[in-house]
Design a protein around this motif. Sequence first.
Motif: not given
Length: 187
Positions: A62, A102, A104, A113
């Motif tokens: 993630w 990022r 996500r 995201y």
Amino acid sequence: MQKTLILLIVLTSNLANAQFIKEKSINAQIGYGLSAPNNGMDEIVDDGFFAQGELVLKVASWVEFRPYVGFILTSSNGKDLNDNPTNEKAETKAFLLGGKARVRAPIPWVAPYVEIGIGTSIGKFVTLTAFDNINKSGIIYHIPFSFGLELGKNKNVDLGFAYYFQPSVEQYAGAFAVGITFQLNTK
């Protein structure tokens, strides 16, 4: 003692691998570029072309770190969004360089995201409105912010909106972009 410690760190730095980086890949994006003034002139939006490449450093399913290079070219056609003639514009012709993080949602096939970071824009910037008269060339900082979806089984297709807020020239540039991710060979 300090010189020995510094020399030891420099000599062994090539032997250490960053253990927290799980995967590396390259993301190439292309899209429809836009730029607009910050001062709320909603009818002034200039368009053009956007392209960007990112080194994707996956930390977890993630979280990713994404250093990037790219460029955006926007220009005015002399009309506002209502097709009325105008002298107001917000043009950007710039090389983009920076880094983003990022986050996500680890959802299969369609993963939303959001990204944020810091970077620099190198180029020419023109912001001409009733409130601003800026014509600047050189290096300025920007704050990238993006959101979108990663698609596919391996999440190798990226569909999103990318914005680059450029406070020193009173405008923001952005894009609606499509990207493809290519996995790099690991050791």
